[in-house]
Enzyme design. Structure first.
Site, PDB file in Angstrom:
ATOM      1  N   THR A  36       6.565  -6.497   5.775  1.00  0.00           N
ATOM      2  CA  THR A  36       7.247  -5.539   4.897  1.00  0.00           C
ATOM      3  C   THR A  36       8.385  -4.824   5.606  1.00  0.00           C
ATOM      4  O   THR A  36       8.260  -4.483   6.777  1.00  0.00           O
ATOM      5  CB  THR A  36       6.223  -4.473   4.480  1.00  0.00           C
ATOM      6  OG1 THR A  36       5.258  -5.084   3.657  1.00  0.00           O
ATOM      7  CG2 THR A  36       6.859  -3.309   3.762  1.00  0.00           C
TER       8      THR A  36
ATOM      9  N   ARG B 122      -3.005  -8.241  -7.145  1.00  0.00           N
ATOM     10  CA  ARG B 122      -3.327  -7.437  -5.947  1.00  0.00           C
ATOM     11  C   ARG B 122      -2.119  -6.560  -5.576  1.00  0.00           C
ATOM     12  O   ARG B 122      -0.986  -7.000  -5.579  1.00  0.00           O
ATOM     13  CB  ARG B 122      -3.686  -8.386  -4.808  1.00  0.00           C
ATOM     14  CG  ARG B 122      -3.950  -7.696  -3.451  1.00  0.00           C
ATOM     15  CD  ARG B 122      -2.709  -7.629  -2.596  1.00  0.00           C
ATOM     16  NE  ARG B 122      -2.975  -7.054  -1.283  1.00  0.00           N
ATOM     17  CZ  ARG B 122      -2.023  -6.628  -0.457  1.00  0.00           C
ATOM     18  NH1 ARG B 122      -0.761  -6.695  -0.827  1.00  0.00           N
ATOM     19  NH2 ARG B 122      -2.327  -6.141   0.711  1.00  0.00           N
TER      20      ARG B 122
ATOM     21  N   GLY C 149      -0.802  -3.759  -2.597  1.00  0.00           N
ATOM     22  CA  GLY C 149      -1.067  -3.208  -1.271  1.00  0.00           C
ATOM     23  C   GLY C 149      -0.576  -1.782  -1.129  1.00  0.00           C
ATOM     24  O   GLY C 149      -0.402  -1.045  -2.108  1.00  0.00           O
ATOM     25  N   ASP C 150      -0.330  -1.390   0.091  1.00  0.00           N
ATOM     26  CA  ASP C 150       0.035  -0.008   0.394  1.00  0.00           C
ATOM     27  C   ASP C 150       1.484   0.344   0.045  1.00  0.00           C
ATOM     28  O   ASP C 150       1.803   1.499  -0.248  1.00  0.00           O
ATOM     29  CB  ASP C 150      -0.170   0.261   1.896  1.00  0.00           C
ATOM     30  CG  ASP C 150       0.647  -0.703   2.749  1.00  0.00           C
ATOM     31  OD1 ASP C 150       0.428  -1.930   2.620  1.00  0.00           O
ATOM     32  OD2 ASP C 150       1.518  -0.249   3.506  1.00  0.00           O
TER      33      ASP C 150
ATOM     34  N   GLY D 264       1.881  -4.223   7.420  1.00  0.00           N
ATOM     35  CA  GLY D 264       0.657  -4.896   7.835  1.00  0.00           C
ATOM     36  C   GLY D 264      -0.339  -4.994   6.695  1.00  0.00           C
ATOM     37  O   GLY D 264       0.023  -4.895   5.523  1.00  0.00           O
TER      38      GLY D 264
ATOM     39  N   GLY E 252      -2.392  -4.188   3.995  1.00  0.00           N
ATOM     40  CA  GLY E 252      -2.455  -3.006   3.144  1.00  0.00           C
ATOM     41  C   GLY E 252      -3.865  -2.497   2.931  1.00  0.00           C
ATOM     42  O   GLY E 252      -4.088  -1.287   2.834  1.00  0.00           O
TER      43      GLY E 252
END
Ligand code: SD4
Length: 284
Positions: free
Chosen positions: A138, A166, A168-169, A190, A192
């Site tokens: 990212t 899905r 992630g962060d 990285g 998440g």
């Protein structure tokens, strides 16, 4: 007065920061952090952001992004399927709406209404990426302008071959990105699922609020992840932090993380100040 500075995750952050630097110099901090993300979003060789992003398990590329300059001006978009400029869309959501997170078709619809150009997201190379490909690199960008104002943006296609739906962060305020004008800014890259279980970026900013240096704060968050979660040997998590006085740091769980720094002295690549485990990363 502060020293204007941009930092961005990974080696490809160098070109991204360079492309955005003139905007920061001109005092356009929001434009600069978004332009840095935009540079990576358009680069077909970056396989975990924008056009080069590896598709999900169903073969579809979906993008996530966030933008933040304060708890008042903060938003993310996720599972965007028809627009490339997702950091810009997150910025528009932060500036023009009261929503903090807009997902899926609603995010594409918002982008369309805001006049953002639609785009095909799957590059020929990404379409051919092997099933096992699981890139996660990212771009997270933090900037401070001459007045000491902080800005952050983050953009990703998420984990390669992720489960459809899905998230992630990266698009979620407090996880992949957090900016508090009184304290500092932190962004994450990285896995998440590890970052989100400790509200990683928010936690680091809160540790800085209580007096930790940028590096000590990042190290403590990584140690918390390492100590309390199920971390596999190939999991990478890395954070970047920047304060309004220009102090910045990067830290990572395992080897392989680099970040770019751009200021009036030029652009350079930096290694993390702390790596928790010195074992090879399975990608960088
Ligand atoms: C995610 N943190 O979706 C993102 C992926 C990625 O570098 O970083 N990575 O979990």
């Amino acid at each position: 007065m502060s020293v204007p500075r941009l930092v961005a995750t990974w080696r490809f952050g160098l070109g991204a920061c360079d492309a955005a630097w003139s905007l920061l110099e001109q005092g356009d901090g929001p434009g600069a952090v978004v332009a840095a993300c935009d540079h990576a979003e358009r680069d077909p060789t970056v396989d975990s952001v924008g056009y080069g992003g590896i598709p999900d398990g169903s073969g579809r590329v979906t993008l996530d992004a966030s933008y933040m300059e304060s708890p008042r001006v903060a938003a993310g978009v996720c599972v965007v399927g028809r627009h490339l400029a997702v950091a810009q869309i997150a910025r528009l959501a932060a500036e023009r709406t009261r929503q903090v997170l807009i997902a899926g078709p609603g995010a594409d619809e918002f982008a369309q209404q805001a006049g953002v150009e639609s785009a095909a997201l799957l590059s020929p190379t990404a379409a051919m990426a092997p099933q096992g490909a699981g890139a996660h690199d990212t771009i997270g960008v933090l900037g401070v302008d001459a007045a000491g104002r902080l800005f952050g943006a983050c953009s990703t296609s998420g984990l390669g071959r992720k489960r459809p739906g899905r998230v992630g962060d990266s698009p979620i305020i407090g996880h992949g990105l957090y900016v508090d004008p009184e304290v500092g800014a932190v962004t994450a890259t990285g896995t998440g699922e590890l970052i989100m279980r400790v509200c990683g970026s928010f936690l680091a900013v809160e540790l800085m609020r209580r007096g930790a240096s940028t590096l000590d704060a990042l190290q403590e968050v990584l140690q918390r992840i390492d100590r309390t979660l199920d971390v596999s040997p190939s999991d990478q998590v890395a954070f970047l932090a920047l304060r309004s006085d220009g102090e910045c740091a990067g830290a990572a769980l395992i080897n392989g993380f680099e970040f770019a720094m751009r200021d009036s002295a030029g652009a350079r690549l930096c290694g993390p100040g702390v790596t928790i485990h010195h074992r090879p990363a399975n990608q960088s």
